[in-house]
Each structure stands twice: as structure tokens, then as C-alpha cells.
Design an enzyme around this catalytic site. Structure first.
Site, PDB file in Angstrom:
ATOM      1  N   ASP A 168     -21.686   5.676 -14.608  1.00  0.00           N
ATOM      2  CA  ASP A 168     -22.258   4.679 -15.525  1.00  0.00           C
ATOM      3  C   ASP A 168     -23.693   4.349 -15.102  1.00  0.00           C
ATOM      4  O   ASP A 168     -24.136   4.695 -14.003  1.00  0.00           O
ATOM      5  CB  ASP A 168     -21.383   3.424 -15.567  1.00  0.00           C
ATOM      6  CG  ASP A 168     -21.221   2.801 -14.199  1.00  0.00           C
ATOM      7  OD1 ASP A 168     -22.131   2.085 -13.773  1.00  0.00           O
ATOM      8  OD2 ASP A 168     -20.194   3.077 -13.541  1.00  0.00           O
ATOM      9  N   TYR A 191       0.831  -1.205   0.000  1.00  0.00           N
ATOM     10  CA  TYR A 191       0.000   0.000   0.000  1.00  0.00           C
ATOM     11  C   TYR A 191       0.866   1.256   0.000  1.00  0.00           C
ATOM     12  O   TYR A 191       1.915   1.316   0.645  1.00  0.00           O
ATOM     13  CB  TYR A 191      -0.946   0.010   1.203  1.00  0.00           C
ATOM     14  CG  TYR A 191      -2.106  -0.966   1.084  1.00  0.00           C
ATOM     15  CD1 TYR A 191      -2.393  -1.622  -0.108  1.00  0.00           C
ATOM     16  CD2 TYR A 191      -2.932  -1.237   2.170  1.00  0.00           C
ATOM     17  CE1 TYR A 191      -3.457  -2.513  -0.215  1.00  0.00           C
ATOM     18  CE2 TYR A 191      -4.002  -2.126   2.075  1.00  0.00           C
ATOM     19  CZ  TYR A 191      -4.249  -2.762   0.874  1.00  0.00           C
ATOM     20  OH  TYR A 191      -5.302  -3.643   0.775  1.00  0.00           O
ATOM     21  N   GLY A 195     -17.494   0.536  -3.096  1.00  0.00           N
ATOM     22  CA  GLY A 195     -16.998   0.497  -4.483  1.00  0.00           C
ATOM     23  C   GLY A 195     -15.820   1.426  -4.685  1.00  0.00           C
ATOM     24  O   GLY A 195     -15.645   1.996  -5.770  1.00  0.00           O
ATOM     25  N   GLY A 196     -15.019   1.584  -3.631  1.00  0.00           N
ATOM     26  CA  GLY A 196     -13.854   2.467  -3.740  1.00  0.00           C
ATOM     27  C   GLY A 196     -14.259   3.928  -3.907  1.00  0.00           C
ATOM     28  O   GLY A 196     -13.481   4.745  -4.386  1.00  0.00           O
ATOM     29  N   GLY A 197     -15.485   4.254  -3.513  1.00  0.00           N
ATOM     30  CA  GLY A 197     -15.998   5.624  -3.672  1.00  0.00           C
ATOM     31  C   GLY A 197     -16.883   5.738  -4.909  1.00  0.00           C
ATOM     32  O   GLY A 197     -17.613   6.714  -5.078  1.00  0.00           O
ATOM     33  N   LEU A 238     -19.558   4.385  -5.603  1.00  0.00           N
ATOM     34  CA  LEU A 238     -20.975   4.484  -5.268  1.00  0.00           C
ATOM     35  C   LEU A 238     -21.446   5.941  -5.336  1.00  0.00           C
ATOM     36  O   LEU A 238     -22.595   6.226  -5.645  1.00  0.00           O
ATOM     37  CB  LEU A 238     -21.150   3.940  -3.838  1.00  0.00           C
ATOM     38  CG  LEU A 238     -22.519   3.523  -3.378  1.00  0.00           C
ATOM     39  CD1 LEU A 238     -23.152   2.527  -4.342  1.00  0.00           C
ATOM     40  CD2 LEU A 238     -22.424   2.902  -1.980  1.00  0.00           C
ATOM     41  N   ASN A 296      -8.959 -12.563  -1.980  1.00  0.00           N
ATOM     42  CA  ASN A 296      -9.249 -12.718  -3.422  1.00  0.00           C
ATOM     43  C   ASN A 296      -9.014 -14.140  -3.927  1.00  0.00           C
ATOM     44  O   ASN A 296      -8.717 -14.342  -5.104  1.00  0.00           O
ATOM     45  CB  ASN A 296      -8.399 -11.736  -4.242  1.00  0.00           C
ATOM     46  CG  ASN A 296      -8.610 -10.303  -3.807  1.00  0.00           C
ATOM     47  OD1 ASN A 296      -9.723  -9.816  -3.814  1.00  0.00           O
ATOM     48  ND2 ASN A 296      -7.533  -9.626  -3.405  1.00  0.00           N
TER      49      ASN A 296
HETATM   50  P1  NAP Z   1     -14.260   2.122   0.104  1.00  0.00           P
HETATM   51  O1  NAP Z   1     -14.741   2.445   1.484  1.00  0.00           O
HETATM   52  O2  NAP Z   1     -15.165   1.388  -0.807  1.00  0.00           O
HETATM   53  O3  NAP Z   1     -13.785   3.439  -0.652  1.00  0.00           O
HETATM   54  C1  NAP Z   1     -13.102   4.434   0.019  1.00  0.00           C
HETATM   55  C2  NAP Z   1     -13.114   5.678  -0.841  1.00  0.00           C
HETATM   56  O4  NAP Z   1     -14.459   6.147  -0.913  1.00  0.00           O
HETATM   57  C3  NAP Z   1     -12.280   6.784  -0.243  1.00  0.00           C
HETATM   58  O5  NAP Z   1     -11.592   7.454  -1.275  1.00  0.00           O
HETATM   59  C4  NAP Z   1     -13.325   7.658   0.393  1.00  0.00           C
HETATM   60  O6  NAP Z   1     -12.927   9.024   0.446  1.00  0.00           O
HETATM   61  C5  NAP Z   1     -14.470   7.515  -0.581  1.00  0.00           C
HETATM   62  N1  NAP Z   1     -15.715   7.864   0.087  1.00  0.00           N
HETATM   63  C6  NAP Z   1     -16.210   7.396   1.246  1.00  0.00           C
HETATM   64  N2  NAP Z   1     -17.376   8.015   1.560  1.00  0.00           N
HETATM   65  C7  NAP Z   1     -17.606   8.892   0.577  1.00  0.00           C
HETATM   66  C8  NAP Z   1     -18.638   9.827   0.316  1.00  0.00           C
HETATM   67  N3  NAP Z   1     -19.681   9.954   1.162  1.00  0.00           N
HETATM   68  N4  NAP Z   1     -18.566  10.557  -0.811  1.00  0.00           N
HETATM   69  C9  NAP Z   1     -17.539  10.422  -1.672  1.00  0.00           C
HETATM   70  N5  NAP Z   1     -16.496   9.553  -1.476  1.00  0.00           N
HETATM   71  C10 NAP Z   1     -16.548   8.808  -0.368  1.00  0.00           C
HETATM   72  O7  NAP Z   1     -12.989   1.261   0.373  1.00  0.00           O
HETATM   73  P2  NAP Z   1     -11.522   1.107  -0.312  1.00  0.00           P
HETATM   74  O8  NAP Z   1     -10.650   2.195   0.164  1.00  0.00           O
HETATM   75  O9  NAP Z   1     -11.624   0.895  -1.767  1.00  0.00           O
HETATM   76  O10 NAP Z   1     -11.103  -0.260   0.363  1.00  0.00           O
HETATM   77  C11 NAP Z   1     -11.174  -0.353   1.788  1.00  0.00           C
HETATM   78  C12 NAP Z   1     -10.003  -1.132   2.303  1.00  0.00           C
HETATM   79  O11 NAP Z   1     -10.053  -2.459   1.794  1.00  0.00           O
HETATM   80  C13 NAP Z   1      -8.623  -0.599   1.887  1.00  0.00           C
HETATM   81  O12 NAP Z   1      -8.173   0.452   2.717  1.00  0.00           O
HETATM   82  C14 NAP Z   1      -7.793  -1.840   2.063  1.00  0.00           C
HETATM   83  O13 NAP Z   1      -7.447  -1.984   3.440  1.00  0.00           O
HETATM   84  C15 NAP Z   1      -8.739  -2.953   1.648  1.00  0.00           C
HETATM   85  N6  NAP Z   1      -8.560  -3.389   0.253  1.00  0.00           N
HETATM   86  C16 NAP Z   1      -8.167  -4.677   0.042  1.00  0.00           C
HETATM   87  C17 NAP Z   1      -8.023  -5.147  -1.254  1.00  0.00           C
HETATM   88  C18 NAP Z   1      -7.593  -6.572  -1.470  1.00  0.00           C
HETATM   89  O14 NAP Z   1      -7.265  -6.943  -2.613  1.00  0.00           O
HETATM   90  N7  NAP Z   1      -7.573  -7.370  -0.441  1.00  0.00           N
HETATM   91  C19 NAP Z   1      -8.285  -4.303  -2.357  1.00  0.00           C
HETATM   92  C20 NAP Z   1      -8.693  -2.994  -2.112  1.00  0.00           C
HETATM   93  C21 NAP Z   1      -8.847  -2.557  -0.799  1.00  0.00           C
HETATM   94  P3  NAP Z   1     -12.852   9.760   1.889  1.00  0.00           P
HETATM   95  O15 NAP Z   1     -11.537   9.374   2.479  1.00  0.00           O
HETATM   96  O16 NAP Z   1     -12.923  11.215   1.522  1.00  0.00           O
HETATM   97  O17 NAP Z   1     -14.012   9.306   2.710  1.00  0.00           O
END
Ligand code: NAP
Length: 308
Positions: free
Chosen positions: A231, A65, A222-224, A226, A170
């Protein structure tokens, strides 16, 4: 009013058979994006303290990371406030060799050989300023993995007290079963969100229930996407979720976590937010229980068709 769901909050829940090492809430904080948050050391300490105050006690990392720098940012905070370590569980991952300035591989690839897994675990220990990781996951399925040999590496690192528990991320159900045959695994960390539902049908979540092993869920928002994707699927899902969220009096993010938590595999969603308010929205989902109609309405919006 949303019905309460107290069992998600109960630490005793995590101590049942097939106990997962997490002793706090079902929400885990993910640190993938920590390098983007631009926080100073004391701000990182405060961020961790606030997460702990919300009841979030587990923090998800990976060696790669932040271009191999994220763990050290977190570790720097733990070094500045060493008492925090005893209040949390640390998860990390390894097994991906990702090209970077210091690592000029010809191609990104996977490596689960003993030397590499050991080197990365020991590097994570140094980066995180800790002597032991509570859980280490093999980040992606390595097609060249020798399961018996990898199990030997797991056993050696556990004997040395460096890693308490092992798992994967995964991995398909058969890949999980192959490694599980050689060494006990605690979890499969999978992607699941209102935008990405493959795990509902690919057998991984069925396997988790069959084995009584709670999955960890990455990118629950969905990594934000959503909130930001333009799309057709995202537009449909957002519109449906906005209606349901308004009816429950909760935010869209809270609804997304509640949708995941409603799955019978009793998942641990991993938040990716850097905002404390974002963590709060995740924790709020523990008090929401969706009925089947709300859950399937989101499924229907995501798929673009009703259930058959
Ligand atoms: P996520 O919670 O789906 O997405 C986080 C992103 O969404 C951040 O950029 C966040 O920005 C944004 N977000 C949240 N609330 C929002 C809102 N109300 N409006 C707009 N944007 C918003 O999770 P993720 O970061 O993709 O993944 C979470 C964790 O899963 C990672 O940190 C990692 O530890 C793990 N991960 C694991 C794998 C794997 O292959 N095992 C892959 C990917 C991730 P803000 O900071 O501004 O809230």
C-alpha cells in the site's frame, strides 16, 4: 556513525524504581510464530541458546499462540535443556477464548474470570515446563472485567508462587488505570511500528512514562508488513527508511527497532523473527540513536504529511 546507546544494554537499568522483571537487553523475543518455524526440539534448544548468547533473556508467549500449541513447543525445548530456564524470563498472556478445533465457542470472546485465568496460567506452566511465570498479561481488555475480582485472582496466583508479576496488553490508558487501582501492573504491551503509530497519540505511552512503567512493543516490523506491504503508506515508509538506513549503514529492520527505542518511554520491542540474523538485527538497534530529524522523517512518511 550511529551514536552508542549503552543504557539499553545495562542490566542495572532494569533495577531502578518501578523495576521491570526483565534483567537482560531491552529486546524481547516473541514466540507467536514458533509453530511456523518447523524446528525440531534440538533446533529449538539451539535457537533459544543463540538468543541468550545475543543477550536476549526474555521470551514472550501467550496461551493461544499457534492454536494453543506454541508454548508447548518452547516447553519441550526447556525440558530437553532444563538449565536454560534459569537464564531467562518467561512472559505469557491469557484472557482470550479463541475458537479452535478443541474449543468450539460460538464466538471468540474474552474471559477474565478467576476460573479461566487460573486454568490458563496453570496450563501455561505445564506447557512451558516451569513452576513459575515471570510476567503474565491480560491479553486484551475484557469489557466484562471485574477489576477488583481479577486483582484477587492475581494476588492468589502470586501467593501460590505461580506468577511473579502481572500486566496487560492492548489496554487503553483508562482500562490500565482501572486495573492498576486494584493491583500493581508492570507493563502495557502495545503495538507500535513505523506503520502503526496510534500509541503515540492515544495516551498509552504517555501513561507509561507518567507511571515509570516501560511498555513492551509488539509487531515492531508491522508483522513483516514493513518489507512486504504494497500500500501507499508502506511504500513511502520503506523508501524513506531505506535512505536513512543507508546513511547509518544499518538494515531497515535495525532502523525500525531504533525508531521504537528512541521513544522516551524506554520500550521493550518484541521481535517476531524466527531467524537468528533477525534477532541480531534487533539487538544491533541498541547501538543506534536516531536524531529527531530522522525520527520525524519516518513519522512524516508514515502519516503522509509533515508535522503541523
Ligand atoms: P514483527 O517483528 O513485526 O514481525 C515478524 C515477521 O516479520 C516475521 O514473519 C518475520 O519473518 C518477518 N520479518 C522480519 N524481518 C524481515 C525481513 N527482513 N524481511 C521480511 N520479513 C521479515 O513481529 P510480530 O511477529 O508481528 O510480533 C512480535 C511478537 O509480539 C510476537 O511474537 C508476540 O510475542 C507479540 N505479539 C503480541 C500481540 C499482543 O496482542 N499482545 C500481538 C501480536 C504479537 P522471519 O521469521 O523470516 O524473520
Amino acid at each position: 556513525m550511529p551514536a552508542t546507546r549503552p543504557h539499553h544494554r545495562r542490566s542495572a537499568h532494569a533495577c531502578q524504581r518501578h523495576a521491570f522483571p526483565f534483567r537482560a537487553l531491552s529486546i524481547v523475543a516473541g514466540l507467536w510464530r514458533i509453530a511456523d518455524w518447523n524446528l525440531g526440539v534440538q533446533e529449538r534448544v539451539r535457537w533459544i541458546e543463540q538468543a541468550l548468547e545475543l543477550g536476549i533473556g526474555s521470551f514472550d508467549h501467550a496461551d493461544i499462540y499457534g492454536d494453543y500449541r506454541a508454548e508447548a513447543l518452547f516447553g519441550e525445548a526447556l525440558k530437553a535443556a532444563p538449565a536454560l530456564r534459569g537464564r531467562m524470563q518467561l512472559v505469557s498472556k491469557c484472557g482470550i477464548r479463541l475458537r479452535s478445533a478443541q474449543r468450539p465457542y460460538r464466538v471468540n470472546h474474552y474471559d477474565t474470570e478467576a476460573t479461566y485465568v487460573r486454568a490458563q496460567v496453570e496450563q501455561s506452566l505445564r506447557n512451558l515446563c516451569t513452576e513459575r511465570l515471570d510476567l503474565v498479561l491480560i491479553h486484551r481488555p475484557d469489557y466484562l472485567m471485574d477489576a477488583a475480582a481479577l486483582a484477587g485472582t492475581f494476588a492468589a496466583l502470586s501467593r501460590e508462587g505461580k506468577v511473579a508479576h502481572w500486566g496487560v496488553s492492548n489496554h487503553s490508558a483508562s482500562q490500565f488505570a482501572l486495573l492498576q487501582q486494584h493491583h500493581p501492573l508492570m507493563t502495557n504491551q502495545l503495538e507500535l511500528s513505523p506503520l502503526q503509530m496510534a500509541a503515540l497519540d492515544d495516551g498509552t505511552l504517555d501513561q507509561a512514562q507518567q507511571l515509570g512503567l516501560r511498555p513492551m512493543i509488539w509487531s515492531p516490523l508491522g508483522g513483516g508488513g514493513l518489507f512486504t506491504c504494497a500500500d501507499e503508506q508502506a511504500i513511502r515508509v520503506r523508501a524513506e527508511m531505506a535512505r536513512i538506513a543507508a546513511r547509518h549503514g544499518i538494515s531497515l529492520a535495525t532502523l525500525a527497532y531504533a525508531w521504537i527505542l528512541r521513544h522516551p518511554s524506554r520500550p521493550y520491542p518484541i521481535t517476531g523473527t524466527g531467524r537468528i540474523e533477525g534477532l541480531r538485527e534487533a539487538v544491533a538497534a541498541l547501538d543506534v540513536r536516531l536524531d529527531a530529524e530522522d525520527w520525524y522523517a519516518i513519522w512524516t512518511a508514515s502519516k503522509g504529511h509533515p508535522v503541523p
